[in-house]
Write a protein that holds these residues in place. Structure first.
Motif, short mmCIF file in Angstrom:
data_model
loop_
_atom_site.label_atom_id
_atom_site.label_comp_id
_atom_site.label_asym_id
_atom_site.label_seq_id
_atom_site.Cartn_x
_atom_site.Cartn_y
_atom_site.Cartn_z
N LYS A 86 0.83 -1.20 0.00
CA LYS A 86 0.00 0.00 0.00
C LYS A 86 0.87 1.25 0.00
CE LYS A 86 -3.35 2.53 2.78
NZ LYS A 86 -4.10 2.57 4.05
N THR A 87 0.46 2.24 -0.79
CA THR A 87 1.16 3.52 -0.82
C THR A 87 0.69 4.36 0.37
OG1 THR A 87 1.33 3.47 -3.23
CG2 THR A 87 1.60 5.60 -2.15
N LEU A 88 1.63 4.72 1.24
CA LEU A 88 1.30 5.45 2.46
C LEU A 88 1.41 6.95 2.24
CD1 LEU A 88 3.20 3.30 5.12
CD2 LEU A 88 0.77 3.25 4.58
N SER A 89 0.50 7.68 2.85
CA SER A 89 0.57 9.13 2.84
C SER A 89 1.34 9.60 4.07
CB SER A 89 -0.84 9.74 2.84
OG SER A 89 -1.50 9.44 4.05
N SER B 21 10.13 -2.35 -0.37
CA SER B 21 9.25 -1.88 -1.44
C SER B 21 8.29 -0.80 -0.96
CB SER B 21 8.46 -3.05 -2.03
OG SER B 21 9.32 -4.05 -2.53
N LEU B 22 8.58 -0.22 0.19
CA LEU B 22 7.71 0.80 0.76
C LEU B 22 7.49 1.93 -0.24
CD1 LEU B 22 6.25 1.94 3.31
CD2 LEU B 22 8.39 3.10 3.86
N SER B 23 6.21 2.26 -0.46
CA SER B 23 5.84 3.30 -1.42
C SER B 23 5.14 4.44 -0.69
CB SER B 23 4.90 2.72 -2.49
OG SER B 23 4.50 3.71 -3.40
N GLN C 63 3.30 8.45 -0.95
CA GLN C 63 2.64 9.43 -1.84
C GLN C 63 3.48 10.68 -1.92
OE1 GLN C 63 -1.36 10.22 -0.56
NE2 GLN C 63 -2.00 8.08 -0.68
N LYS C 64 3.60 11.22 -3.12
CA LYS C 64 4.43 12.41 -3.32
C LYS C 64 3.65 13.70 -3.06
CE LYS C 64 7.46 10.24 -6.72
NZ LYS C 64 8.02 10.32 -8.08
N ASP C 65 2.33 13.62 -3.14
CA ASP C 65 1.52 14.81 -2.97
C ASP C 65 0.83 14.82 -1.62
OD1 ASP C 65 -0.03 12.65 -3.50
OD2 ASP C 65 -1.44 13.70 -4.82
N SER C 66 1.55 14.33 -0.59
CA SER C 66 0.96 14.28 0.76
C SER C 66 0.92 15.67 1.36
CB SER C 66 1.78 13.35 1.66
OG SER C 66 1.77 12.04 1.13
#
Length: 229
Positions: A21-24, A222-224, A226-229
């Motif tokens: 999961k992509t984390l914010s 593989s931690l993903s 969010q860039k727009d957090s």
């Protein structure tokens, strides 16, 4: 057995989905505030100080104690009224209630309350400070992961461009259209860029490891984020 295997594979899929999961930034901060060991320790200290304060206040209240005893004898026994021996059944009971109140003890209890109140306030402030520090560290590490990821992408792209240049220059050298020293210089440049790419990858994984430690979750390479957090 088939049902058990089905459930097992479903759990694996759910776990895999949670890891991917992509984390914010907000989610990372919430995980850290809920899981971080230093925050939990500060929270326990705060609760303990609060209990001590409440207990010191309770010491000013009157206490109340009660007891009940029941005895039963049969056969040859001593009559408590005549102090003589009798052969019969004898039952006895005793009930007592007592209460006490400290009127004055040199202000010891009041001073204890003041001390515990200060310790409770200090523990609360330490707990708040721990949460603020962890929040700041999460933000910095979050940005470090994003920055390291961008650096790695640039390093990979540069190495790919140089690798294609090495291929083209190799053809020119084989055809005599370019000097060999030019090819060797370009290969040296590519070797340096490959090292930079490895270093950038290591820096990214180190940043992810630090962030996972702050959130107190298993390390996920593989931690993903969010860039727009």
């Amino acid at each position: 057995m088939k049902t058990v295997l089905t459930i097992f594979f479903m759990l694996l899929l759910l776990q895999s989905g949670a890891q991917d999961k992509t984390l914010s930034l907000k989610e990372c901060i919430e995980l850290a505030l809920n899981n971080n060991i230093s925050i939990k320790q500060a929270s326990v200290s705060k609760e303990s100080a609060g209990i001590n304060l409440q207990q010191s206040k309770s010491n000013l209240l009157p206490d109340l104690n009660g007891s009940f005893a029941y005895g039963y004898n049969t056969g040859r026994t001593v009559d408590p009224l005549t102090n003589g021996y009798i052969n019969q059944q004898l039952a006895s009971s005793n009930v007592s209630i007592s209460s006490g109140l400290v009127l004055f003890n040199g202000m010891r209890l009041q001073n204890l309350i003041r001390m515990n109140k200060i310790e409770s306030q200090l523990a609360t402030e330490n707990w708040k400070l721990a949460k603020e520090n962890i929040t700041l560290q999460v933000i910095l590490n979050y940005l470090q992961v994003l920055s390291s990821d961008e650096i790695l992408k640039i390093a990979r792209a540069q190495a790919e461009v140089t690798a294609r240049q090495v291929e083209r220059l190799s053809l020119l050298v084989s055809e005599g259209a370019a000097a060999l020293y030019q090819l060797e210089e370009l290969k040296g440049q590519l070797a340096g860029e490959e090292i930079s790419k490895v270093n950038a990858g290591n820096a990214l994984q180190q940043a992810k490891l630090s962030l996972c430690q702050l959130m107190n979750i298993p390390y996920n390479p593989s931690l993903s984020l969010q860039k727009d957090s």
